[in-house]
Design a protein around this motif. Structure first.
Motif, PDB file in Angstrom:
ATOM      1  N   GLU A 162     158.135 169.606  36.937  1.00  0.00           N
ATOM      2  CA  GLU A 162     157.068 169.655  37.935  1.00  0.00           C
ATOM      3  C   GLU A 162     155.704 169.211  37.417  1.00  0.00           C
ATOM      4  OE1 GLU A 162     155.337 174.061  38.564  1.00  0.00           O
ATOM      5  OE2 GLU A 162     157.465 173.892  39.037  1.00  0.00           O
ATOM      6  N   ALA A 215     157.984 163.549  47.208  1.00  0.00           N
ATOM      7  CA  ALA A 215     156.567 163.896  47.093  1.00  0.00           C
ATOM      8  C   ALA A 215     155.682 162.760  47.614  1.00  0.00           C
ATOM      9  CB  ALA A 215     156.219 164.229  45.644  1.00  0.00           C
ATOM     10  N   HIS A 232     160.640 172.661  40.037  1.00  0.00           N
ATOM     11  CA  HIS A 232     161.436 171.578  39.465  1.00  0.00           C
ATOM     12  C   HIS A 232     161.243 171.622  37.952  1.00  0.00           C
ATOM     13  CE1 HIS A 232     162.839 167.496  38.526  1.00  0.00           C
ATOM     14  NE2 HIS A 232     163.444 167.527  39.706  1.00  0.00           N
ATOM     15  N   VAL A 288     162.896 163.723  43.699  1.00  0.00           N
ATOM     16  CA  VAL A 288     161.707 164.522  43.947  1.00  0.00           C
ATOM     17  C   VAL A 288     160.418 163.689  43.993  1.00  0.00           C
ATOM     18  CG1 VAL A 288     161.267 165.208  41.563  1.00  0.00           C
ATOM     19  CG2 VAL A 288     160.611 166.726  43.422  1.00  0.00           C
ATOM     20  N   CYS A 295     154.652 169.732  43.557  1.00  0.00           N
ATOM     21  CA  CYS A 295     156.036 170.176  43.504  1.00  0.00           C
ATOM     22  C   CYS A 295     156.078 171.501  42.753  1.00  0.00           C
ATOM     23  CB  CYS A 295     156.861 169.112  42.789  1.00  0.00           C
ATOM     24  SG  CYS A 295     158.556 169.595  42.457  1.00  0.00           S
TER      25      CYS A 295
END
Length: 94
Positions: free
Chosen positions: A85, A59, A82, A55, A79
């Motif tokens: 996050e 990003a 998640h 992730v 994000c």
């Protein structure tokens, strides 16, 4: 004439998710693209999994692709969905 926002959206929707091999556009991972001030964009996305190990890399790719578009001064990438996050968002946007 295509707006700067639409150009940013089109560019980030072409990013390929490592886990599925599909583009962000195909998976509807980009939740919103907003110009918060001239040349500054906020991009919200949801990874393919709430525990996606890639992730941060995804990003950063969103941010880099957006910031390489003429007229974009800065991209802030957030994000959503998640398990980490908040930490991810701090890392990507500092």
């Amino acid at each position: 004439m295509v707006s700067l926002r639409d150009r940013v959206l089109a560019e980030v929707e072409e990013i390929v998710d490592f886990e599925t091999g599909m583009t962000f556009g195909e998976m509807k991972m980009i939740r919103s693209v907003r110009e918060t001030e001239p040349g500054v964009f906020r991009i919200d996305f949801t990874p393919s999994s709430p525990v996606c190990p890639m992730v941060v890399r995804l990003a950063m790719e969103i941010r880099n692709r957006a910031e390489n578009i003429e007229g974009v001064k800065k991209a802030l990438v957030y994000c959503r969905g998640h398990v980490m996050e908040e930490k991810i968002n701090r890392m990507v946007n500092t």
